[in-house]
Design a protein around this motif. Structure first.
Motif, PDB file in Angstrom:
ATOM      1  N   VAL A 152       1.061  -1.149  -0.157  1.00  0.00           N
ATOM      2  CA  VAL A 152      -0.269  -0.149   0.229  1.00  0.00           C
ATOM      3  C   VAL A 152       1.123   0.755   0.139  1.00  0.00           C
ATOM      4  CG1 VAL A 152      -1.503   1.959   0.762  1.00  0.00           C
ATOM      5  CG2 VAL A 152      -1.807  -1.228   1.069  1.00  0.00           C
ATOM      6  N   SER A 153       0.300   1.988  -0.539  1.00  0.00           N
ATOM      7  CA  SER A 153       1.470   3.464  -1.036  1.00  0.00           C
ATOM      8  C   SER A 153       1.517   4.231  -0.051  1.00  0.00           C
ATOM      9  CB  SER A 153       1.022   4.377  -2.298  1.00  0.00           C
ATOM     10  OG  SER A 153       1.285   6.122  -2.206  1.00  0.00           O
ATOM     11  N   PRO A 154       2.333   4.821   1.327  1.00  0.00           N
ATOM     12  CA  PRO A 154       2.300   5.003   2.638  1.00  0.00           C
ATOM     13  C   PRO A 154       1.943   6.471   2.757  1.00  0.00           C
ATOM     14  CG  PRO A 154       4.231   4.713   1.272  1.00  0.00           C
ATOM     15  CD  PRO A 154       3.708   4.064   0.198  1.00  0.00           C
ATOM     16  N   SER A 155       1.835   7.007   1.339  1.00  0.00           N
ATOM     17  CA  SER A 155       1.256   8.494   0.484  1.00  0.00           C
ATOM     18  C   SER A 155      -0.177   8.745   0.831  1.00  0.00           C
ATOM     19  CB  SER A 155       2.119   9.090  -0.234  1.00  0.00           C
ATOM     20  OG  SER A 155       1.679   8.514  -1.152  1.00  0.00           O
ATOM     21  N   ASN A 156      -0.598   7.529   0.159  1.00  0.00           N
ATOM     22  CA  ASN A 156      -1.644   7.191  -0.162  1.00  0.00           C
ATOM     23  C   ASN A 156      -2.295   6.194   0.599  1.00  0.00           C
ATOM     24  OD1 ASN A 156      -4.880   8.121  -0.167  1.00  0.00           O
ATOM     25  ND2 ASN A 156      -4.206   8.907  -2.149  1.00  0.00           N
ATOM     26  N   GLU A 157      -3.017   5.577   1.840  1.00  0.00           N
ATOM     27  CA  GLU A 157      -3.609   4.230   1.522  1.00  0.00           C
ATOM     28  C   GLU A 157      -4.786   4.488   1.364  1.00  0.00           C
ATOM     29  OE1 GLU A 157      -4.260   4.225   6.454  1.00  0.00           O
ATOM     30  OE2 GLU A 157      -1.944   4.577   6.653  1.00  0.00           O
ATOM     31  N   ARG A 158      -4.879   4.869   0.413  1.00  0.00           N
ATOM     32  CA  ARG A 158      -6.412   3.886  -0.639  1.00  0.00           C
ATOM     33  C   ARG A 158      -5.292   3.622  -1.753  1.00  0.00           C
ATOM     34  NH1 ARG A 158     -10.588   8.302  -2.455  1.00  0.00           N
ATOM     35  NH2 ARG A 158      -8.240   9.719  -2.689  1.00  0.00           N
ATOM     36  N   TYR A 159      -4.422   3.646  -2.257  1.00  0.00           N
ATOM     37  CA  TYR A 159      -3.633   2.839  -3.387  1.00  0.00           C
ATOM     38  C   TYR A 159      -2.159   1.940  -2.902  1.00  0.00           C
ATOM     39  CZ  TYR A 159      -6.322   6.740  -5.446  1.00  0.00           C
ATOM     40  OH  TYR A 159      -7.477   7.784  -6.554  1.00  0.00           O
ATOM     41  N   SER A 160      -2.573   1.284  -3.890  1.00  0.00           N
ATOM     42  CA  SER A 160      -1.104   0.408  -3.833  1.00  0.00           C
ATOM     43  C   SER A 160      -0.823  -0.154  -5.128  1.00  0.00           C
ATOM     44  CB  SER A 160      -2.161  -1.485  -3.496  1.00  0.00           C
ATOM     45  OG  SER A 160      -2.836  -1.325  -2.562  1.00  0.00           O
ATOM     46  N   TYR A 161       1.226  -0.467  -5.155  1.00  0.00           N
ATOM     47  CA  TYR A 161       1.433  -0.262  -5.893  1.00  0.00           C
ATOM     48  C   TYR A 161       1.355  -1.556  -7.462  1.00  0.00           C
ATOM     49  CZ  TYR A 161       4.289   3.649  -3.446  1.00  0.00           C
ATOM     50  OH  TYR A 161       4.647   4.327  -2.949  1.00  0.00           O
ATOM     51  N   VAL A 162       1.352  -1.698  -8.156  1.00  0.00           N
ATOM     52  CA  VAL A 162       1.429  -2.847  -9.184  1.00  0.00           C
ATOM     53  C   VAL A 162       1.897  -2.734 -10.050  1.00  0.00           C
ATOM     54  CG1 VAL A 162      -0.977  -2.834  -8.554  1.00  0.00           C
ATOM     55  CG2 VAL A 162       0.184  -1.524 -10.346  1.00  0.00           C
ATOM     56  N   SER A 163       2.577  -4.138 -10.780  1.00  0.00           N
ATOM     57  CA  SER A 163       3.567  -4.199 -11.953  1.00  0.00           C
ATOM     58  C   SER A 163       3.136  -4.872 -12.743  1.00  0.00           C
ATOM     59  CB  SER A 163       4.888  -4.556 -11.727  1.00  0.00           C
ATOM     60  OG  SER A 163       5.250  -5.613 -11.365  1.00  0.00           O
ATOM     61  N   LEU A 164       3.151  -4.877 -14.258  1.00  0.00           N
ATOM     62  CA  LEU A 164       3.580  -6.179 -15.076  1.00  0.00           C
ATOM     63  C   LEU A 164       3.991  -6.707 -16.129  1.00  0.00           C
ATOM     64  CD1 LEU A 164       0.455  -3.374 -17.265  1.00  0.00           C
ATOM     65  CD2 LEU A 164       0.044  -5.284 -16.059  1.00  0.00           C
ATOM     66  N   ASP A 165       4.063  -7.814 -15.418  1.00  0.00           N
ATOM     67  CA  ASP A 165       4.428  -9.434 -15.961  1.00  0.00           C
ATOM     68  C   ASP A 165       5.984  -9.597 -15.384  1.00  0.00           C
ATOM     69  OD1 ASP A 165       2.671 -10.648 -17.312  1.00  0.00           O
ATOM     70  OD2 ASP A 165       3.042  -9.202 -19.428  1.00  0.00           O
ATOM     71  N   ASP A 166       6.855  -8.943 -16.313  1.00  0.00           N
ATOM     72  CA  ASP A 166       8.734  -9.357 -15.558  1.00  0.00           C
ATOM     73  C   ASP A 166       8.880  -7.810 -15.698  1.00  0.00           C
ATOM     74  OD1 ASP A 166       8.776 -11.690 -15.151  1.00  0.00           O
ATOM     75  OD2 ASP A 166       9.445 -11.624 -16.958  1.00  0.00           O
ATOM     76  N   GLU A 167       7.964  -6.793 -16.646  1.00  0.00           N
ATOM     77  CA  GLU A 167       8.657  -5.764 -16.102  1.00  0.00           C
ATOM     78  C   GLU A 167       8.711  -4.668 -15.156  1.00  0.00           C
ATOM     79  OE1 GLU A 167       5.668  -2.995 -18.319  1.00  0.00           O
ATOM     80  OE2 GLU A 167       4.946  -5.053 -20.146  1.00  0.00           O
ATOM     81  N   LYS A 168       9.463  -3.251 -15.011  1.00  0.00           N
ATOM     82  CA  LYS A 168      10.549  -2.943 -14.020  1.00  0.00           C
ATOM     83  C   LYS A 168       9.985  -0.964 -13.631  1.00  0.00           C
ATOM     84  CE  LYS A 168      13.577  -6.056 -13.254  1.00  0.00           C
ATOM     85  NZ  LYS A 168      13.027  -6.419 -12.062  1.00  0.00           N
ATOM     86  N   THR A 169       7.874  -1.403 -13.973  1.00  0.00           N
ATOM     87  CA  THR A 169       7.303  -0.125 -14.126  1.00  0.00           C
ATOM     88  C   THR A 169       6.482  -0.554 -13.110  1.00  0.00           C
ATOM     89  OG1 THR A 169       8.050   0.431 -16.473  1.00  0.00           O
ATOM     90  CG2 THR A 169       6.096   1.216 -15.834  1.00  0.00           C
ATOM     91  N   VAL A 170       6.261   0.903 -12.373  1.00  0.00           N
ATOM     92  CA  VAL A 170       5.565   0.699 -11.420  1.00  0.00           C
ATOM     93  C   VAL A 170       4.339   1.549 -11.606  1.00  0.00           C
ATOM     94  CG1 VAL A 170       5.491   0.776  -8.631  1.00  0.00           C
ATOM     95  CG2 VAL A 170       7.159  -0.691  -9.608  1.00  0.00           C
TER      96      VAL A 170
END
Length: 501
Positions: A152-170
């Motif tokens: 969960v994002s510490p700056s806004n707990e309503r959001y979480s971080y995600v990524s796709l497949d093996d990509e290094k983009t968040v």
């Protein structure tokens, strides 16, 4: 919730300056969202930073495979190709078709709030080295995309971080959009344990029994043998016979139909799971059976409400673990709100009416009273029966004459006397057979040849026990009897009847 508006012009200018400074810092620092999350004031951008991260249509989805802390499951399109879905891991449970469809449609043009960082070297700072959930979306063209859910994002707990497949983009995604894939498979179970029939399709009422560990008697409810206006269509037959208050009793007699849970806890529970939830030896058991149906509800351990600090209390039960038998597709342990389970707390006194008997005065031939060996008979004459009604359904029958020992009594005063008699208190049910002989017996003789008998026995200086038709049923205040006997004398003398005791 009302705030005070002070110095609005100065504060507005100051806020605008702060936003400008923060926007500048964020645009030039080169730090990621995770690195800058310690800042106490976040910049607000007026630009839409959202980005579509799943571009294909949900119509092309054939399967979604989910893996999270609760386990693994998949949502698969039916082989017919139609937009119906199945979850094998639910087993024989009825699925919530709406939730299944929503899970899939949620992936149509799936958007992130914003791109957080590209070419990330350390995915662990976003919790994506060990994701909390992974979902693999498979499409009809044979391609697949896996979405990883991080912290969960510490700056806004309503959001979480995600990524796709093996990509290094968040990316950052709203938590409510991700809940479909972080929930357990039980979140897709249908929570209706027994469907409520339509108004024209109610089955004939059979018999309902309620047994509970904290009661030394069983309650039973069956159809009312007499249709009585203002009373329930059912009566209590155990532990005593009594008519029911239609307002207070309907949830108990009919609450099984339409019963819903607030969550599904364990699918196809084994003996260990049943024991752990208090269902191998349930606190309460409710059985409702009739022509073509036989339902049993087991009510197990309670779940207590939480206090403001999220700690569990021990004084307010919010829900119970339950298991339902007699319907296909509900082989699971459910958590059911206490508000939906009147059987867990109801007592006989809570649902019965204040009437010990239901005899209309116009249906009586006479009322016989024997007090300390002395008999008094009130002969009743009327111009019809309670079944005689006008176009509005009101009874047209009238009491025309009341006599005792050849003396004619005032009809209206007798009605008041009879009303007091019918109001004999029923607030305490009682089962211990009294000793000795009854000192007051009241017999209601009806024109149809049937009768009801109230026998009253001394229990103590302040209490008396009532047998209704030979069954010990109630304990009442002896002052009620004292006033009743005094009213017999008032009635004979033509004095006003006292309705207080």
């Amino acid at each position: 919730m009302n705030g005070k508006l002070q110095g609005i012009i100065i504060c507005g200018v100051t806020a605008a300056c702060l936003v400008g400074v923060m926007a500048f810092l964020n645009s030039t620092s080169g730090k990621s969202d995770a690195d800058s999350s310690s800042s106490s004031t976040a910049a607000v951008s007026s630009q839409d930073e959202s980005v579509v991260i799943l571009t294909k249509s949900s119509d092309d989805i054939t399967s979604v495979k989910v893996s999270n802390e609760h386990g693994e499951y998949s949502v698969n399109k039916s082989e017919s190709g139609k937009s119906t879905w199945s979850i094998p891991e639910l087993g024989t449970l009825n699925a919530n078709a709406t939730a299944e469809a929503s899970m899939i449609s949620n992936l149509d043009g799936f958007k992130a709030k914003k791109l957080v960082e590209e070419n990330v070297e350390d995915m662990s700072k976003y919790g994506l080295d060990k994701p909390t959930a992974d979902l693999t979306v498979e499409y009809s063209d044979g391609t697949a995309t896996t979405l990883h859910v991080g912290s969960v994002s510490p700056s806004n707990e309503r959001y979480s971080y995600v990524s796709l497949d093996d990509e290094k983009t968040v990316y950052m995604v709203m938590g409510t959009k991700l809940s479909y894939y972080t929930d357990p498979v039980t979140a897709y179970a249908n929570l209706t344990l027994l469907t409520k029939p339509s108004d024209d399709d109610w089955p004939d009422y059979g018999k309902e029994t309620v047994t509970r560990k904290d009661l030394d008697y069983e309650m039973a409810f069956e159809n009312n043998p007499n249709e009585i206006e203002g009373l329930s269509g059912q009566v209590m037959t155990e532990p005593i016979f009594s008519y029911l208050n239609i307002t207070n009793s309907s949830a108990t007699t009919h609450g099984m139909w339409g019963l819903t849970a607030q969550s599904c806890e364990v699918i196809a529970p084994d003996e260990t799971a049943m024991k752990e939830h208090g269902l191998s030896d349930p606190f309460a058991t409710v059985r409702l059976s009739g022509d073509g149906y036989d339902y049993t509800l087991k009510i197990g351990d309670p779940v207590y409400a939480t206090a403001g600090d999220s700690s569990e209390t021990t004084d307010t039960v919010s829900a119970y673990y339950c298991y339902f038998e007699g319907v296909k597709g509900v082989d699971a342990i459910y958590l059911v709100s206490a508000d939906n389970l009147p059987w867990a707390t109801i007592k006989a006194e809570d649902v019965i009416t204040s009437l010990m008997t239901s005899n209309y005065l116009v249906d009586l031939k006479n009322v016989e009273v024997v007090y300390n060996g002395k008999k008094t008979v009130y002969e009743v004459e009327s111009s019809g029966a309670s079944t005689d009604t006008d176009s509005d359904g009101k009874t047209t029958a009238q009491v025309t004459k009341v006599t005792t020992d050849g003396k004619e009594l005032d009809v209206d005063n007798f009605k008041t006397f009879y009303q007091y008699l019918m109001g004999c208190p029923t607030n305490e049910i009682y089962f211990t057979d009294p000793e000795g002989e009854s000192y007051l017996t009241i017999t209601f003789d009806r024109k149809d040849g049937k009768k009801d008998v109230m026998e009253i026995y001394k229990d103590s200086s302040r209490r008396s026990v009532v047998k209704l038709n030979g069954e010990t049923s109630f304990r009442i205040q002896s002052t009620w009897v004292d006033t009743f006997v005094a009213n017999m004398d008032r009635l004979l003398k033509g004095e006003a009847v006292d309705d207080n005791y």
